[in-house]
Design an enzyme around this catalytic site. Sequence first.
Site, mmCIF file in Angstrom:
data_model
loop_
_atom_site.group_PDB
_atom_site.id
_atom_site.type_symbol
_atom_site.label_atom_id
_atom_site.label_comp_id
_atom_site.label_asym_id
_atom_site.label_seq_id
_atom_site.Cartn_x
_atom_site.Cartn_y
_atom_site.Cartn_z
ATOM 1 N N THR A 199 0.805 -1.220 0.000
ATOM 2 C CA THR A 199 0.000 0.000 0.000
ATOM 3 C C THR A 199 0.838 1.270 0.000
ATOM 4 O O THR A 199 0.346 2.337 -0.358
ATOM 5 C CB THR A 199 -0.949 0.018 1.218
ATOM 6 N N THR A 200 2.114 1.180 0.420
ATOM 7 C CA THR A 200 2.989 2.353 0.330
ATOM 8 C C THR A 200 3.582 2.364 -1.078
ATOM 9 O O THR A 200 4.769 2.172 -1.279
ATOM 10 C CB THR A 200 4.083 2.315 1.400
ATOM 11 N N TYR B 53 -10.639 4.528 6.115
ATOM 12 C CA TYR B 53 -11.622 5.604 5.998
ATOM 13 C C TYR B 53 -12.920 5.320 6.764
ATOM 14 O O TYR B 53 -13.408 6.190 7.475
ATOM 15 C CB TYR B 53 -11.959 5.929 4.528
ATOM 16 N N TYR C 294 -2.173 -6.041 8.647
ATOM 17 C CA TYR C 294 -1.377 -4.825 8.463
ATOM 18 C C TYR C 294 -2.047 -3.692 9.216
ATOM 19 O O TYR C 294 -3.153 -3.283 8.887
ATOM 20 C CB TYR C 294 -1.252 -4.509 6.970
ATOM 21 N N ARG D 18 -2.511 5.892 8.200
ATOM 22 C CA ARG D 18 -3.088 5.907 6.859
ATOM 23 C C ARG D 18 -4.550 5.452 6.842
ATOM 24 O O ARG D 18 -5.336 5.917 6.036
ATOM 25 C CB ARG D 18 -2.270 5.014 5.922
ATOM 26 N N ILE E 244 8.745 -5.288 6.579
ATOM 27 C CA ILE E 244 8.347 -4.984 5.203
ATOM 28 C C ILE E 244 8.751 -3.539 5.007
ATOM 29 O O ILE E 244 8.150 -2.628 5.558
ATOM 30 C CB ILE E 244 6.848 -5.210 4.984
#
Length: 261
Positions: A11-12, A74, A100, A105, A171
């Site tokens: 996701t990064t 979100y 995760y 984020r 990671i």
Amino acid sequence: AGVDFICVLGTTAETPCLTCDEKRQIVEVVKRVNDGRLPLLLGAGGNCTAQVVDFLSNEPLDGIDGVLIVAPYYNKPTQEGLYRHFKAVAEASPLPVVLYNVPGRTGVNISAQTTLRIARECANVVAIKEASGIISQIDEIIEGAPDGFEILSGDDAITFELLTIGAVGVISVVGNAYPSEFGSMVHHALSGDFNSALQMHRRLSKAYGLLSVDGNPAGIKALLSIKKMSQNVLRLPIVPVRQEIYEKMERFVENFHPEKA
């Protein structure tokens, strides 16, 4: 060269800006180039439980060794909602699952209690990538983890510290640019050679902040560009790092000499 497994579509990255077809193409390219040499962990999370379950139930996952499932973002579920989400995902997944947690984020933190509840009840949930930055929480997870459940760092800057209290890997972001060097830091720490690990951690520490100051993946794309490993091209809404940050990265690369470590 210091790398024990590869995380695909993390996701990064620009993953949120890719189409489904582009994601499949990336997976196929990685599988072809990797050619079975290293285990592959596939980023497959989302904020709709039904969609994640559908993906894991129907998408061809041959050549993939595990899935990385980020906390729903979100919509900020409660701890009970997080538990039920990951329980449903674990039941649907034909592969081992890595949780995760990255509240900066996603907007929600998976508590230590919830993580351990999932780990104890879902046999195929085998690890968590912890990027909360809450050392006490991570330590609680490490201390209470059932057999077979491992903790991976999700934050380069505190990886050394987490390895000293029982994490087993990372990671990494900076590892994309310096896989041998960052990998050696991890492996030294895991073997108990904390002095050598700390030396490499200190040598890389300036890069950690540079990679995040203008956000990711802008930071790592810039560093890879300087090292001639990638083009400094990004998709909106992500834009390249500011020129002053780019120049600081150039100086870091110029002054970083791993053979002197």
